[in-house]
Structures are given as structure tokens and as C-alpha cells.
Scaffold this motif. Structure first.
Motif, short mmCIF file in Angstrom:
data_model
loop_
_atom_site.label_atom_id
_atom_site.label_comp_id
_atom_site.label_asym_id
_atom_site.label_seq_id
_atom_site.Cartn_x
_atom_site.Cartn_y
_atom_site.Cartn_z
N ARG A 47 4.32 55.46 31.80
CA ARG A 47 2.89 55.13 31.83
C ARG A 47 2.33 55.17 33.25
O ARG A 47 1.19 55.55 33.47
CB ARG A 47 2.68 53.74 31.23
CG ARG A 47 1.21 53.33 31.11
CD ARG A 47 1.08 51.92 30.58
NE ARG A 47 1.81 51.78 29.33
CZ ARG A 47 2.09 50.62 28.77
NH1 ARG A 47 1.74 49.50 29.38
NH2 ARG A 47 2.74 50.56 27.62
N ASN A 48 3.14 54.77 34.25
CA ASN A 48 2.69 54.75 35.64
C ASN A 48 2.22 56.14 36.06
O ASN A 48 1.16 56.30 36.67
CB ASN A 48 3.82 54.26 36.54
CG ASN A 48 3.36 53.96 37.95
OD1 ASN A 48 2.84 54.81 38.64
ND2 ASN A 48 3.58 52.70 38.37
N PHE A 49 3.02 57.17 35.72
CA PHE A 49 2.65 58.53 36.08
C PHE A 49 1.41 58.97 35.33
O PHE A 49 0.48 59.56 35.91
CB PHE A 49 3.81 59.49 35.79
CG PHE A 49 3.44 60.94 36.05
CD1 PHE A 49 3.51 61.46 37.33
CD2 PHE A 49 3.02 61.76 35.01
CE1 PHE A 49 3.16 62.79 37.56
CE2 PHE A 49 2.67 63.08 35.25
CZ PHE A 49 2.75 63.59 36.53
N LEU A 50 1.36 58.70 34.05
CA LEU A 50 0.24 59.16 33.24
C LEU A 50 -1.08 58.55 33.72
O LEU A 50 -2.11 59.24 33.78
CB LEU A 50 0.48 58.81 31.77
CG LEU A 50 1.67 59.52 31.10
CD1 LEU A 50 1.88 58.99 29.70
CD2 LEU A 50 1.47 61.04 31.08
N GLU A 51 -1.05 57.28 34.06
CA GLU A 51 -2.28 56.61 34.50
C GLU A 51 -2.75 57.15 35.84
O GLU A 51 -3.94 57.41 36.04
CB GLU A 51 -2.05 55.10 34.59
CG GLU A 51 -1.92 54.43 33.23
CD GLU A 51 -1.65 52.94 33.35
OE1 GLU A 51 -1.42 52.47 34.50
OE2 GLU A 51 -1.66 52.24 32.32
N LYS A 52 -1.83 57.33 36.78
CA LYS A 52 -2.24 57.79 38.10
C LYS A 52 -2.61 59.27 38.12
O LYS A 52 -3.40 59.70 38.95
CB LYS A 52 -1.13 57.50 39.12
CG LYS A 52 -0.95 56.01 39.38
CD LYS A 52 0.02 55.73 40.50
CE LYS A 52 0.06 54.23 40.80
NZ LYS A 52 1.00 53.90 41.89
N ALA A 53 -2.02 60.04 37.17
CA ALA A 53 -2.34 61.47 37.10
C ALA A 53 -3.53 61.73 36.19
O ALA A 53 -3.96 62.88 36.07
CB ALA A 53 -1.13 62.26 36.62
N ARG A 54 -4.03 60.67 35.52
CA ARG A 54 -5.13 60.80 34.58
C ARG A 54 -4.79 61.81 33.46
O ARG A 54 -5.58 62.68 33.11
CB ARG A 54 -6.41 61.25 35.31
CG ARG A 54 -6.93 60.26 36.35
CD ARG A 54 -7.63 59.09 35.70
NE ARG A 54 -8.14 58.14 36.68
CZ ARG A 54 -9.35 58.20 37.23
NH1 ARG A 54 -10.16 59.19 36.87
NH2 ARG A 54 -9.74 57.30 38.09
N ARG A 55 -3.59 61.65 32.92
CA ARG A 55 -3.14 62.53 31.84
C ARG A 55 -2.75 61.68 30.64
O ARG A 55 -2.46 60.48 30.77
CB ARG A 55 -1.94 63.38 32.28
CG ARG A 55 -2.22 64.31 33.46
CD ARG A 55 -0.98 65.14 33.78
NE ARG A 55 -0.62 66.03 32.69
CZ ARG A 55 -1.09 67.26 32.54
NH1 ARG A 55 -1.94 67.76 33.43
NH2 ARG A 55 -0.71 68.00 31.52
N ASP A 56 -2.69 62.34 29.47
CA ASP A 56 -2.19 61.63 28.29
C ASP A 56 -0.81 62.17 27.95
O ASP A 56 -0.40 63.24 28.40
CB ASP A 56 -3.15 61.75 27.11
CG ASP A 56 -3.46 63.20 26.76
OD1 ASP A 56 -2.51 64.01 26.64
OD2 ASP A 56 -4.65 63.54 26.62
N GLU A 57 -0.12 61.44 27.12
CA GLU A 57 1.26 61.78 26.78
C GLU A 57 1.33 63.09 25.99
O GLU A 57 2.23 63.91 26.21
CB GLU A 57 1.89 60.64 25.98
CG GLU A 57 3.39 60.81 25.75
CD GLU A 57 3.99 59.58 25.08
OE1 GLU A 57 5.23 59.50 25.04
OE2 GLU A 57 3.22 58.72 24.61
N ARG A 58 0.36 63.34 25.10
CA ARG A 58 0.40 64.53 24.25
C ARG A 58 0.32 65.80 25.07
O ARG A 58 1.04 66.79 24.78
CB ARG A 58 -0.75 64.47 23.24
CG ARG A 58 -0.80 65.67 22.30
CD ARG A 58 -1.95 65.54 21.32
NE ARG A 58 -1.81 64.34 20.49
CZ ARG A 58 -2.70 63.97 19.58
NH1 ARG A 58 -3.81 64.67 19.42
NH2 ARG A 58 -2.50 62.88 18.85
#
Length: 493
Positions: A47-58
Motif C-alpha cells: 500500500r505504501n508504494f501504491l499511495e505514493k505513486a498514486r496508482r491502484d492495485e489493478r
């Protein structure tokens, strides 16, 4: 005994628990984590990467690194090549920095590590751990900026900036100190500050260093340094101590200001003041002596030419004698000002009876002017080392001045008190007071606020000289219309 189905459910539950445990561990890691396979596709992202990269898991899971990281970053850091090398060599890659900016968010800086994940001796995937060091980098930059500014302050300061250890041995010595003393930082590093002081000031410097080392505060003080040329440099020092995290004194800091120019200016100013005072004195002497001499000269001329009658002759003689007496009085006052009489006849005297007797002698004039006199003396003796007649002369001058300031009556209070090893005599009146503009001049010789012929302007000057000879000082406090207070302070015995 468990059946095959029950064992299957147990194993399934165990796999789900391990998967949940893996997810929980991944999410709890404070770093940004990417897990990529041998084809450099993302297998997992926390989640840390996704939030800072402004990306979603899908859109992230299954995507290649080319899709996850911007092309400029990939080209600049060559991170794909480095990850492939990890797969090939099976060795940990650490200590790389990457600057990452996702669309719509500020630039972030990461410190990343690539960890090979092996199975049966073969690297199956690589874990990319990225720590956000943006704030750390900014703090480091700010620290460097502050350090550079402090270095500039020390480098270009006009004052001497010296640091020393707790024993007083010099650690740093700025260019101003080099310029003032002629010693370079290399020459004085490790030397004791005491050794650079003029011998008469070394004990003071040693005492201050010892106090600072104990964590005690010290007052600013003027101490002289010995320059390379041998000249003595007067320096006003301000000292402080530095403490470590435990509060213990770890170093000493001294800031010094070269007072050479200031002392030269003060000496020149003092010389100018002396010359000005001499000019005032010369003018005062000329003015005071000219009047009686002129009268005496005129009377002598009349006698020389022959006076018409005996009465006129007697008047001329009287004028001559009066002028000589007045001139003699002026000369006597000058001698008292420059060398008060009986200056060497100092002995232990009780100040109270001296003051009381003086006040009694002048009480008749005070009564005629309707001046109410109040006296406040201690019950016991108040002894000083002095000359009774000179002290009486000072008090008479102060009382006469008070009477003159209250021509229509008023209140005069004479007080004696002891404080801090000194005897204080106060003469306070309710007269017209002294203007602020002339308060600093009243002790100058021949300065007077009285009309022509009413005074020589030497009374307070003589008082100042006498009190100085008694190792004391005299001060005045006054405001126009609110009276005047003269305070004489003398050492007690």
C-alpha cells in the motif's frame, strides 16, 4: 483420526493464513515494496508504494516496470538493467538513489535496495525496497545551508571567535583573530588561551575558564592579548560554554572585540575634554580677575593723578584693597580646587558630629530664608577616614547652593546612612532644580548658573576634588521645579 477431507481443509486454511500473514507483513513495512518476476513484471506492491505513486492495485499488478516507472527515470537510473543483474548474479544490490515523480505529486527521492528471492538455488523474483528519503535530504540540505552560513559568519566576522576545550586549549581561531594578533590558526591550535594573554591578565583568564568548565556563567571582561609583534591588544571578551546531550560542558566559546581603536578614540576624547576644560578655566580666571583688577587699576590711577579730597582718596584705597582681596580669594579657590588644603591630614573621624555642627552653623541663614531643615542620622557612630574641615567645606557648599535655590523658602533634608560598606551623605532640597542639559557641567570649574559677580563657579568643582581625594564620588539627581539631591558616597571605616 482426521479424514482426507478434513486434512485438505486444514491445509487450505493454513495456506490462507500464510497468504494473509504475507499480506499483513507486506502492508506493515514502512518502505515502498515491489516484487517483480524474471520478466520484470510486478507480482506484488504494498500500500505504501501504491499511495505514493498514486496508482491502484489493478493497474499495477502484472504491469511491467516500464509501465510503473516513468521512462526518464528508467533511462537515467538504468534500474531495469540492475534488477536483471540481480537475477543473473543472485547478489543483493544496495545503496542506490532514485528520484521519482508521479503525475500530480511533488518529486520524491528514494533510497532503494534490490533483494534476490531464491527458490531451490535459483532467483525466482526480486524485491525492490524503496525508502522515502525526501525529508532527510531536505534536512541535510538545510543543515548544510546553516553550516555554510555559520562558516561565513565565522569567516567574515569582525570580532574574534575562538573555541576551546574544557581545559582552555584553542580548537578554532577565526580570520579576525589571525588579523588582530598576527598568529595563524595553525600556530595557536592546541595552545592554552591563558598563554596568549598579557601576564597581568592570565589569572583572570584562568579563573574564567575554570568557571566555564564547571558550567558557571561569567561576566564579560576586558583582557589583553599579546600580538605576534609584542603589542598588547585590549579585547572585550564574552564567554559561554557548549554542552553535550547529557548537559555536560563539552567546549568553551569566546567572542572578543578589539578595543584598540576605541581606546585611542577615548584617549583623544579625554584629551579634547581636558583642553576644553582648560579653555573654560582660563576664560573663567580671566573674567573673574579682570573685574577686581580693573577697579583697582582705576582707583590707583585716581590716586596717581591726585585725589581732590581725603574722602575720595580713602574710597580709592578701599577699592584697591577690596579688589586685591577679591583676587586673592579667587586664587585661594583655585589652589583649593587643584590641591585642597590639609589633603594629607586624614584620620578616622565620626561623620555625624561634623555634619551636625556644619548644619548648626548655617541654620541662621536658613531661618532667615524660611528654609525648614530636617536631619536624619544613625544612632551610632559613622566613621570614615577623612579630613573634617574638608568634609565641612563640601557640606557648606552644598547647603549654600540649596539655600540659593530656595530664595522664597522650602525644605532641606540632610541624611546619613550606611550601605554596602560605604557611608552615604545626601543633601536634598525642594528648590528650582537643575536643567538636564547642564547637569553634566555643574562640576566643571568656573561653570555657574548664578549672575555675574555672584559666584566663581569653583564651589562644586572643589567639592568634587575633595570627595575624589577621599576615595569617594559625588552625584546629582535633579529635575526642573522638583528640587535637587546631591549624594556623596565615601568608604566606611
Amino acid at each position: 483420526m482426521a479424514t482426507r477431507r478434513e486434512w485438505s481443509n486444514i491445509l487450505l486454511s493454513s495456506d490462507k493464513w500464510q497468504e494473509q500473514l504475507y499480506d499483513m507483513l507486506l502492508e506493515s513495512i514502512p518502505s515502498s515494496v515491489l516484487l517483480v518476476d524474471r520478466s520484470l513484471r510486478v507480482m506484488s506492491a504494498n500500500r505504501n508504494f501504491l499511495e505514493k505513486a498514486r496508482r491502484d492495485e489493478r493497474s499495477t499488478i502484472g504491469a511491467s516496470m516500464n509501465d510503473v516507472f516513468p521512462t526518464p527515470i528508467l533511462e537515467f537510473t538504468r534500474v531495469e538493467e540492475k534488477v536483471r543483474r540481480v537475477f543473473e548474479q543472485g547478489e543483493l544490490l544496495r545503496g542506490e538513489q532514485i528520484t521519482y515523480r508521479a503525475p500530480g505529486i511533488p518529486t520524491r527521492m528514494y533510497y532503494y535496495t534490490v533483494v534476490p528471492v531464491k527458490a531451490v538455488g535459483r532467483v525466482e523474483c526480486a524485491m525492490i525496497l524503496m525508502d522515502d528519503i525526501t525529508e532527510k535530504v531536505r534536512l541535510v540540505e538545510q543543515a548544510h545551508l546553516v553550516q555554510a552560513r555559520l562558516a561565513n559568519v565565522v569567516e567574515y566576522a569582525n570580532d574574534l571567535l575562538v573555541s576551546a576545550d574544557t581545559a582552555g586549549c584553542i580548537v578554532t581561531w577565526n580570520p579576525a583573530a589571525e588579523r588582530v594578533t598576527g598568529f595563524s590558526a595553525r600556530e595557536v591550535q592546541g595552545r592554552a588561551m591563558v598563554d596568549l594573554c598579557e601576564p597581568a591578565d592570565r589569572e583572570d583568564m584562568r579563573s574564567m575558564i575554570q568557571q566555564l568548565a564547571r558550567g558557571q556563567a561569567v561576566n564579560s571582561r576586558e583582557l589583553r592579548l599579546i600580538a605576534r609583534s609584542g603589542a598588547l591588544i585590549p579585547v572585550a571578551w564574552a564567554f559561554s560554554c557548549m554542552r553535550d546531550e547529557s548537559g555536560k560542558v563539552s567546549a568553551l566559546v569566546a567572542v572578543g572585540r578589539d578595543l584598540t581603536e576605541r581606546h585611542a578614540f577615548e584617549a583623544q576624547l579625554a584629551q579634547n575634554v581636558k583642553l576644553a576644560a582648560l579653555g573654560v578655566m582660563a576664560g573663567g580666571i580671566a573674567h573673574e580677575l579682570r573685574n577686581p583688577l580693573s577697579v583697582s587699576y582705576s582707583a590707583a590711577q585716581f590716586l596717581k593723578e591726585g585725589a581732590p579730597d581725603s574722602a575720595f582718596q580713602a574710597e580709592c584705597v578701599h577699592k584697591i584693597l577690596d579688589g586685591i582681596e577679591r583676587a586673592s580669594g579667587i586664587i585661594e579657590n583655585l589652589l583649593r580646587f587643584s590641591r585642597p588644603s590639609e589633603g594629607g591630614n586624614m584620620k578616622i573621624i565620626d561623620l555625624v558630629p561634623v555634619v551636625r555642627e556644619t548644619v548648626r552653623l548655617l541654620s541662621n541663614q536658613g531661618a532667615l530664608q524660611k528654609v525648614r531643615v530636617a536631619e536624619d542620622y544613625p544612632a551610632g557612630s559613622v566613621t570614615i577616614n577623612g579630613n573634617a574641615s574638608q568634609i565641612q567645606q563640601v557640606l557648606m557648599n552644598l547647603i549654600f547652593n540649596a539655600y540659593a535655590a530656595m530664595p522664597k523658602g522650602g525644605d532641606l533634608k540632610i541624611t546619613i546612612r550606611s550601605e554596602d560598606g560605604r557611608v552615604v551623605l545626601v543633601v536634598r532640597d525642594t528648590g528650582s532644580g537643575i536643567a538636564e542639559a547642564i547637569k553634566a557641567k555643574i562640576f566643571d570649574p568656573f561653570f555657574t548658573t548664578k549672575g555675574a559677580g555672584s559666584g566663581t563657579g569653583l564651589g562644586l568643582s572643589i567639592c568634587h576634588t575633595i570627595i575624589s581625594q577621599h576615595q569617594g564620588h559625588i552625584d546629582v539627581d535633579s529635575k526642573i521645579g522638583k528640587g535637587c539631591s546631591f549624594t556623596v558616597s565615601l568608604p566606611a571605616r
